[in-house]
Design an enzyme around this catalytic site. Structure first.
Site, PDB file in Angstrom:
ATOM      1  N   ASP A 243       4.234   0.711  12.076  1.00 49.53           N
ATOM      2  CA  ASP A 243       3.065   0.073  11.452  1.00 49.53           C
ATOM      3  C   ASP A 243       2.882  -1.382  11.880  1.00 49.53           C
ATOM      4  OD1 ASP A 243       2.501   2.410  10.175  1.00 49.53           O
ATOM      5  OD2 ASP A 243       3.289   1.816   8.228  1.00 49.53           O
TER       6      ASP A 243
ATOM      7  N   LYS B 219       0.833  -1.218   0.000  1.00 49.95           N
ATOM      8  CA  LYS B 219       0.000   0.000   0.000  1.00 49.95           C
ATOM      9  C   LYS B 219       0.864   1.263   0.000  1.00 49.95           C
ATOM     10  CE  LYS B 219      -1.662   1.686   3.957  1.00 49.95           C
ATOM     11  NZ  LYS B 219      -1.585   3.086   4.385  1.00 49.95           N
ATOM     12  N   ASN B 220       1.812   1.331   0.936  1.00 51.89           N
ATOM     13  CA  ASN B 220       2.533   2.596   1.087  1.00 51.89           C
ATOM     14  C   ASN B 220       3.534   2.838  -0.035  1.00 51.89           C
ATOM     15  OD1 ASN B 220       0.998   3.216   3.259  1.00 51.89           O
ATOM     16  ND2 ASN B 220       2.545   2.678   4.798  1.00 51.89           N
TER      17      ASN B 220
ATOM     18  N   ARG C 100      -8.800  -0.159   3.704  1.00 53.01           N
ATOM     19  CA  ARG C 100      -7.807   0.788   3.183  1.00 53.01           C
ATOM     20  C   ARG C 100      -6.461   0.108   2.966  1.00 53.01           C
ATOM     21  NH1 ARG C 100      -7.209   5.995   6.596  1.00 53.01           N
ATOM     22  NH2 ARG C 100      -5.833   6.347   4.839  1.00 53.01           N
TER      23      ARG C 100
ATOM     24  N   CYS D 280      -5.442  13.450  12.682  1.00 48.07           N
ATOM     25  CA  CYS D 280      -5.462  12.036  12.327  1.00 48.07           C
ATOM     26  C   CYS D 280      -5.526  11.230  13.609  1.00 48.07           C
ATOM     27  CB  CYS D 280      -4.202  11.736  11.529  1.00 48.07           C
ATOM     28  SG  CYS D 280      -3.812  10.017  11.372  1.00 48.07           S
TER      29      CYS D 280
ATOM     30  N   ARG E 185       0.504  14.659  13.243  1.00 47.76           N
ATOM     31  CA  ARG E 185       0.973  14.511  11.866  1.00 47.76           C
ATOM     32  C   ARG E 185       1.060  15.820  11.079  1.00 47.76           C
ATOM     33  NH1 ARG E 185      -1.382   9.032   9.335  1.00 47.76           N
ATOM     34  NH2 ARG E 185       0.592   9.036   8.221  1.00 47.76           N
ATOM     35  N   PRO E 186       1.947  16.722  11.496  1.00 46.75           N
ATOM     36  CA  PRO E 186       2.140  17.964  10.734  1.00 46.75           C
ATOM     37  C   PRO E 186       2.791  17.684   9.374  1.00 46.75           C
ATOM     38  CG  PRO E 186       3.773  17.790  12.494  1.00 46.75           C
ATOM     39  CD  PRO E 186       2.852  16.607  12.642  1.00 46.75           C
ATOM     40  N   ILE E 187       2.810  18.698   8.509  1.00 44.02           N
ATOM     41  CA  ILE E 187       3.466  18.526   7.195  1.00 44.02           C
ATOM     42  C   ILE E 187       4.554  19.589   6.981  1.00 44.02           C
ATOM     43  CG2 ILE E 187       1.611  17.291   5.976  1.00 44.02           C
ATOM     44  CD1 ILE E 187       0.936  20.116   4.794  1.00 44.02           C
TER      45      ILE E 187
ATOM     46  N   ILE F 146       7.316   7.003  17.147  1.00 42.54           N
ATOM     47  CA  ILE F 146       7.020   7.759  15.920  1.00 42.54           C
ATOM     48  C   ILE F 146       5.746   8.610  16.062  1.00 42.54           C
ATOM     49  CG2 ILE F 146       6.614   7.606  13.420  1.00 42.54           C
ATOM     50  CD1 ILE F 146       9.339   6.551  14.054  1.00 42.54           C
TER      51      ILE F 146
END
Ligand code: EPU
Length: 428
Positions: free
Chosen positions: A314, A22-23, A406, A124, A129-131, A336
């Site tokens: 994950d 997926k990723n 998903r 989230c 979860r900043p960008i 994380i």
């Protein structure tokens, strides 16, 4: 809304074909924006997020054609993407809020079209979860970015993006991917220091190289990109999903089973396999994949998540479910994401004994779990509940199945084929 119903207690035996990652898929799909040639991605998993990404790209003017039917339990699904022209440079809130990975169109749109307007993803379930790292990295290539009404508006300088030096203060998979996709079409050389080394980044690099990009240091934390004026189309096969493989390994572990993870790549999974071995499972490498065999209950262990090559965040929830039924106490530390323990109260409802103290979870192994209705707020947490359900006494109902859809292709089908008593109830 769909629910997954599991009657626990079956030992899982057999082989599970591992799907495309997926990723990796979610960073390979936006590569189509970088060329007016055709990009064909094979081994693409059938997942809700892949479909959503396809729709996002359609809205930007990329045509997508899916070919290949499923054969046996294999998957030869391929998608051909063609961005002859970029018709729009806007990634709307409605798609971005459902799939954070949409932010990965920012770098390619800036590089190819010179501008991009992308909704901010917002919060989230697993953390803040900043960008900011994505934006700083693109600014180092000359982009000007402003925030207006919940949208990022980014522009390249008039001559296009320029090569630059990016040094990440912390490792970010997404920010590394975004800046890589921008750098391949920038003028001059870009050096990316403290780049993420996750195998999905190497997969992205290999696809970009197949499209004509020049990248040195693939697989390392220093990537050097020599920008090109254009890239061409390519055929590229998506790597196997190391997290799906690890999740099925935990299914073997929690049920005392024996599963061959067909097509899994051991080199991408060293920390996961070490964790399984530390838990007392036997891991063997066979020509078709990796075999994971469990005798009795898993042993307690200590794990800490960290960027690749360390143990992946994950996989934390799935290991926790397995260790909840382990012998002895385990200590899991999540470094994380600050909020990635949403599965703990649900596992506790099934009888698990877990204490969270800050970023550390103390898991005291119990003799049995008992089935219950449970729900989770993210993909990997949902998988941990499925795993717990496979080993629990009685019936478990996992709600909010859309999280699983998903990221886990044909989950019930794959698990039933190896002996699980699991079904989807679509009327629930
Ligand atoms: N971070 C920042 N600023 C940024 C970007 C990240 O502070 O601009 C922080 C994050 O908040 C986090 C850390 O850096 O604390 C690492 O985040 P990263 O950017 O590496 O994560 P991501 O790119 O958003 C991808 C995967 C996640 C996986 C993480 C970590 C995709 C689509 N998603 O997310 O996968 O957990 O890397 O390996 O590739 C999943 O598959 O269930 C999943 C959540």
């Amino acid at each position: 809304m769909d629910r997954i119903i599991i009657r626990g207690g079956q030992r899982l035996v057999g082989s599970v074909r591992i799907s495309g990652a997926k990723n990796a898929a979610l960073t390979l799909l936006p590569c189509a924006l970088l060329t007016d040639g055709m990009l064909t991605l094979s081994n693409l998993p059938r997942l809700a997020d892949v479909d959503s990404f396809g729709h996002l790209l359609n809205g930007l003017g990329v045509s997508t054609t899916v070919a290949g039917a499923r054969t046996g339990d294999g998957n030869d699904r391929a998608m051909t993407l063609h961005a002859g022209e970029i018709a729009s440079t806007v990634a709307p809130y409605d798609i971005v809020r459902r799939m954070r990975a949409s932010i990965l169109v920012l770098g390619p749109l800036l590089a190819r079209a010179g501008e991009a307007t992308v909704s901010l993803p917002g919060g989230c379930a697993i953390g803040n979860r900043p960008i900011d790292l994505h934006l700083k990295a693109l600014e180092a290539l000359g982009a000007e970015i402003e925030l207006a009404a919940g949208y990022l508006k980014a522009k390249a300088p008039s001559g296009g993006l320029k090569g630059g030096h990016v040094s990440f203060p912390i490792v970010s998979v997404g920010a590394t991917e975004n800046v890589l996709m921008a750098a391949v079409l920038a003028n001059g050389e870009t050096v990316i220091d403290n780049a993420a080394r996750e195998p999905e980044i190497a997969d992205l690099c290999r696809c970009l190289v197949a499209m004509g990009a020049e990248i040195e240091g693939i697989g390392s934390s220093r990537l050097v990109v020599k920008g090109k004026t254009s890239l061409h189309g390519a055929d590229y096969r998506v790597m196997p999903d190391r997290i799906e493989a690890g999740s099925y390994a935990c299914a073997a572990g929690i049920t005392g089973g024996d599963l061959l993870l067909e097509g899994a790549c051991a080199d991408d999974m060293v920390a996961i396999l070490d964790g399984l071995t530390a838990a007392g499972l036997t891991v063997t490498h066979e020509s078709e994949g990796i075999r994971v065999t469990a005798e009795g209950r898993p042993r307690g262990l200590s794990l800490s998540t960290a960027p690749f090559p360390a143990f992946p965040t994950d996989m934390q929830a799935q290991f926790m479910a397995m260790l909840a039924l382990g012998e002895g106490t385990s200590t899991l530390t999540e470094t994380i994401f600050e909020n990635r323990y949403m599965h703990v109260p649900e596992l506790a409802r099934m009888g698990a004994d877990i204490d969270v103290q800050g970023r550390t979870a103390i898991v005291r192994g119990v003799d049995k779990l008992v089935g219950a209705p449970v729900m989770a707020t993210d993909l990997r947490a949902s998988m941990s509940l499925v795993l717990a359900g496979l080993a629990a006494e009685g019936q478990t109902e996992v709600l909010r199945v859309y999280h699983l859809d998903r990221g886990y292709e044909r989950l019930e089908e794959k698990l039933s084929a190896v002996g699980a008593d699991i079904e989807r109830d679509s009327d629930g």
